[in-house]
Design a protein around this motif. Structure first.
Motif, PDB file in Angstrom:
ATOM      1  N   UNK A 239       0.844  -1.198   0.000  1.00  0.00           N
ATOM      2  CA  UNK A 239       0.000   0.000   0.000  1.00  0.00           C
ATOM      3  C   UNK A 239       0.887   1.259   0.000  1.00  0.00           C
ATOM      4  N   UNK A 240       0.291   2.356  -0.455  1.00  0.00           N
ATOM      5  CA  UNK A 240       1.032   3.610  -0.554  1.00  0.00           C
ATOM      6  C   UNK A 240       1.343   4.165   0.826  1.00  0.00           C
ATOM      7  N   UNK A 241       2.452   4.875   0.980  1.00  0.00           N
ATOM      8  CA  UNK A 241       2.785   5.478   2.274  1.00  0.00           C
ATOM      9  C   UNK A 241       1.627   6.303   2.821  1.00  0.00           C
ATOM     10  N   UNK A 242       1.348   6.082   4.100  1.00  0.00           N
ATOM     11  CA  UNK A 242       0.273   6.810   4.753  1.00  0.00           C
ATOM     12  C   UNK A 242      -1.103   6.229   4.523  1.00  0.00           C
ATOM     13  N   UNK A 243      -1.180   5.132   3.765  1.00  0.00           N
ATOM     14  CA  UNK A 243      -2.476   4.530   3.448  1.00  0.00           C
ATOM     15  C   UNK A 243      -2.616   3.143   4.073  1.00  0.00           C
ATOM     16  N   UNK A 244      -1.983   2.937   5.217  1.00  0.00           N
ATOM     17  CA  UNK A 244      -2.006   1.613   5.814  1.00  0.00           C
ATOM     18  C   UNK A 244      -3.439   1.197   6.162  1.00  0.00           C
ATOM     19  N   UNK A 245      -3.792  -0.047   5.813  1.00  0.00           N
ATOM     20  CA  UNK A 245      -5.153  -0.519   6.036  1.00  0.00           C
ATOM     21  C   UNK A 245      -5.349  -1.004   7.478  1.00  0.00           C
ATOM     22  N   UNK A 246      -6.584  -1.163   7.843  1.00  0.00           N
ATOM     23  CA  UNK A 246      -6.900  -1.753   9.136  1.00  0.00           C
ATOM     24  C   UNK A 246      -6.674  -3.258   9.063  1.00  0.00           C
TER      25      UNK A 246
ATOM     26  N   UNK B 115      10.455 -17.915  -5.817  1.00  0.00           N
ATOM     27  CA  UNK B 115       9.876 -16.834  -6.625  1.00  0.00           C
ATOM     28  C   UNK B 115      10.937 -16.209  -7.517  1.00  0.00           C
ATOM     29  N   UNK B 116      12.127 -15.997  -6.982  1.00  0.00           N
ATOM     30  CA  UNK B 116      13.215 -15.450  -7.786  1.00  0.00           C
ATOM     31  C   UNK B 116      13.587 -16.391  -8.922  1.00  0.00           C
ATOM     32  N   UNK B 117      13.509 -17.681  -8.665  1.00  0.00           N
ATOM     33  CA  UNK B 117      13.893 -18.679  -9.671  1.00  0.00           C
ATOM     34  C   UNK B 117      12.833 -18.831 -10.751  1.00  0.00           C
ATOM     35  N   UNK B 118      11.562 -18.815 -10.372  1.00  0.00           N
ATOM     36  CA  UNK B 118      10.497 -19.176 -11.302  1.00  0.00           C
ATOM     37  C   UNK B 118       9.557 -18.028 -11.669  1.00  0.00           C
ATOM     38  N   UNK B 119       9.516 -16.987 -10.837  1.00  0.00           N
ATOM     39  CA  UNK B 119       8.542 -15.916 -11.051  1.00  0.00           C
ATOM     40  C   UNK B 119       7.182 -16.212 -10.457  1.00  0.00           C
ATOM     41  N   UNK B 120       7.046 -17.359  -9.794  1.00  0.00           N
ATOM     42  CA  UNK B 120       5.771 -17.764  -9.198  1.00  0.00           C
ATOM     43  C   UNK B 120       5.896 -17.886  -7.681  1.00  0.00           C
ATOM     44  N   UNK B 121       4.779 -17.702  -6.974  1.00  0.00           N
ATOM     45  CA  UNK B 121       3.478 -17.291  -7.490  1.00  0.00           C
ATOM     46  C   UNK B 121       3.514 -15.848  -7.979  1.00  0.00           C
ATOM     47  N   UNK B 122       2.589 -15.506  -8.852  1.00  0.00           N
ATOM     48  CA  UNK B 122       2.483 -14.131  -9.338  1.00  0.00           C
ATOM     49  C   UNK B 122       1.853 -13.296  -8.232  1.00  0.00           C
ATOM     50  N   UNK B 123       2.602 -12.349  -7.728  1.00  0.00           N
ATOM     51  CA  UNK B 123       2.145 -11.530  -6.609  1.00  0.00           C
ATOM     52  C   UNK B 123       1.664 -10.168  -7.107  1.00  0.00           C
ATOM     53  N   UNK B 124       0.559  -9.672  -6.591  1.00  0.00           N
ATOM     54  CA  UNK B 124       0.107  -8.338  -6.989  1.00  0.00           C
ATOM     55  C   UNK B 124       1.092  -7.279  -6.531  1.00  0.00           C
ATOM     56  N   UNK B 125       1.285  -6.270  -7.339  1.00  0.00           N
ATOM     57  CA  UNK B 125       2.210  -5.183  -7.013  1.00  0.00           C
ATOM     58  C   UNK B 125       1.388  -3.965  -6.616  1.00  0.00           C
ATOM     59  N   UNK B 126       1.459  -3.601  -5.336  1.00  0.00           N
ATOM     60  CA  UNK B 126       0.668  -2.498  -4.828  1.00  0.00           C
ATOM     61  C   UNK B 126       1.201  -1.145  -5.257  1.00  0.00           C
TER      62      UNK B 126
END
Length: 491
Positions: free
Chosen positions: A321-328, A432-443
């Motif tokens: 999450x973006x700085x200052x936008x931490x979720x509950x 993950x570095x070796x295979x690229x998996x799992x595909x993780x969302x990029x916030x």
């Protein structure tokens, strides 16, 4: 003793992961409080395994699970989930791994001496165990940092060598393969330990056959990691282990043979989290949407072991999450995990099945990928003492589909493997570095151009106290930044 360990950790950093130097005049007084000279192998084995696994636990919580979106902090200033990793994060594991690597190498050398005494041939088995554990820790060090001291490491006391050279990762991997070959040969003798020593083996209670299977399963893990590098000859060896010479290289064959340091609640055989307050363990961590949503989609019963519900449901929060936008915070770790025996996992049977599924999928040996994959899925659940839900393998998000592409199948294998590696040191990050998996969302708050860090920087102490060799290593690797790829990851 805890205070002594902390003090020694500082000394270790100052002397670059070697043992404190002892002069002839101070042979009796200047004694390392954590390790006796010529300590018997059975004593070193137990203490070194506990120390290494507990250190790994703490960094799985702090680093791996943040990077790999198991959980995300709700403290805005802690930015590991944004791929911002301070150089100071490097010191703890470097010191912990090299300290215990020293102990395992001492264990090997002492056992090698004792094996020649009358009725002491069982020390061949200890030599094999030491080689496996030495390789395990060396693999963690090189897969985290890249080129690291290896051949000359741990020689402060024996050779007064306090500024060791760094070995190239390919050289380290070649040596680790040789050590695991030697371990397999030694353990193939199946020389039993004395009955009194069995209690000193916290992994397999002296079962030599299971140690041998652990060593070969670790061998397969490392061969698969190096398999994209033709110069490693890893694919040829994988075929031998998995197809043409299976009797010589037995692998884990059930959950019961998994390498797990099963903690108790009785000191000193306790988890690193045993003394944590609930808040210290997960007070500022919320499980992520990726982690929770995937398990929800699978209707995976492991959620009941791993997570708490919020309003009767399992719900995650976004990572990056973006700085200052931490979720509950929503769902978090189940507090019972603090003393969960299975959080001492090093390498388990389900992981082996997923390795076999990948290797057969890529044609490294003739095997049925679907069978290995299904075995992995089922045993990853039963490993936790849970029943596999009816028709679990028919869930559209799980089921093996022959018509899918190799990459689609790879994604299924490694995503399942990711959950199997829950709290297992840095393994999910390596994969993950070796295979690229799992595909993780990029916030939206992720830095580093959205690129998953490929390594940790070398510790600050190494940069200052071993400058010449540090500079040579940095030059050979192409820099000391988190995006510099290690040998097995390079294109």
């Amino acid at each position: 003793m805890k205070q002594h360990k902390l003090i020694f950790g500082g000394l270790l950093a100052l002397s670059l992961f070697t043992m404190s130097g002892c002069t002839k005049d101070f042979k009796e007084t200047n004694t390392d409080p954590n390790r006796m000279p010529e300590a018997r192998p059975e004593l070193l084995l137990e203490s070194a395994i506990y120390s290494a696994v507990k250190a790994n636990q703490t960094r799985a919580l702090r680093l791996t699970h943040e990077l790999m979106q198991v959980h995300v902090t709700t403290i805005n200033s802690d930015e590991i989930h944004r791929y911002i990793i301070r150089p100071s994060e490097s010191d703890y594991m470097w010191n912990a791994w090299y300290l215990q690597m020293t102990n395992f190498r001492d264990m090997y050398e002492t056992a090698k001496k004792l094996r020649n005494l009358p009725n002491q041939t069982y020390y061949d088995s200890y030599m094999g165990m030491a080689l496996i554990m030495d390789t395990w820790l060396a693999s963690l060090a090189t897969d985290t940092y890249g080129d690291v001291p290896y051949t000359d490491a741990n020689k402060g006391r024996s050779d007064n060598l306090y500024q060791p050279t760094f070995d190239r990762q390919q050289v380290i991997y070649d040596s680790m393969f040789h050590k695991l070959e030697e371990a397999n040969t030694l353990l193939a003798q199946n020389i039993a330990l004395p009955a009194a020593n069995l209690v000193r083996d916290p992994l397999f209670a002296g079962n030599i056959s299971q140690w041998r299977k652990f060593g070969n399963s670790l061998y397969l893990r490392l061969l698969l990691r190096a398999s994209d590098r033709p110069e490693s000859n890893a694919v040829v060896k994988i075929k031998e282990i998995c197809e043409t010479n299976t009797a010589l290289y037995p692998l884990m064959n059930s959950n019961a043979e998994s390498a797990v340091l099963r903690f108790t609640t009785t000191a000193p055989f306790v988890s690193a989290f045993n003394t944590y307050r609930d808040y210290d363990f997960n007070g500022d961590n919320g499980l992520t949407q990726f982690f929770i949503n995937t398990l929800n989609n699978w209707a995976d019963p492991r959620l009941t072991k791993w997570a708490n519900t919020v309003g009767g449901v399992y719900e995650g929060i976004p990572s990056g999450y973006a700085p200052g936008q931490q979720p509950e915070r929503m769902s978090s770790y189940n507090a019972a995990l603090k003393n969960e025996p299975l959080l001492g996992n090093i390498l388990n049977y389900a992981e082996v099945q997923f390795m076999l599924a990948e290797a057969s999928l890529k044609g490294y040996f003739n095997g049925t990928s679907q069978t290995y994959y299904n075995n992995g899925v089922n045993n990853a659940i039963t490993f936790w003492g849970l029943a596999v839900p009816v028709d679990h393998l028919l869930n559209p998000a799980i089921t093996w589909v022959d018509a899918e592409t190799t990459e689609q199948k790879m994604e299924k294998i490694i995503t399942q493997k990711y959950f199997t590696l829950f709290f297992t040191d840095f393994q999910s990050w390596y994969e993950h570095r070796r295979t690229g998996y799992p595909v993780l969302p990029v916030g939206p708050g992720v830095q580093n151009n959205g690129e998953m860090p490929a390594r940790l920087q070398y510790p600050v102490s190494v940069q200052s106290l071993n400058r010449t060799n540090y500079d040579a290593a940095v030059s050979a690797m192409g820099g000391d930044q988190i995006n510099v790829k290690v040998w097995w990851q390079k294109d």
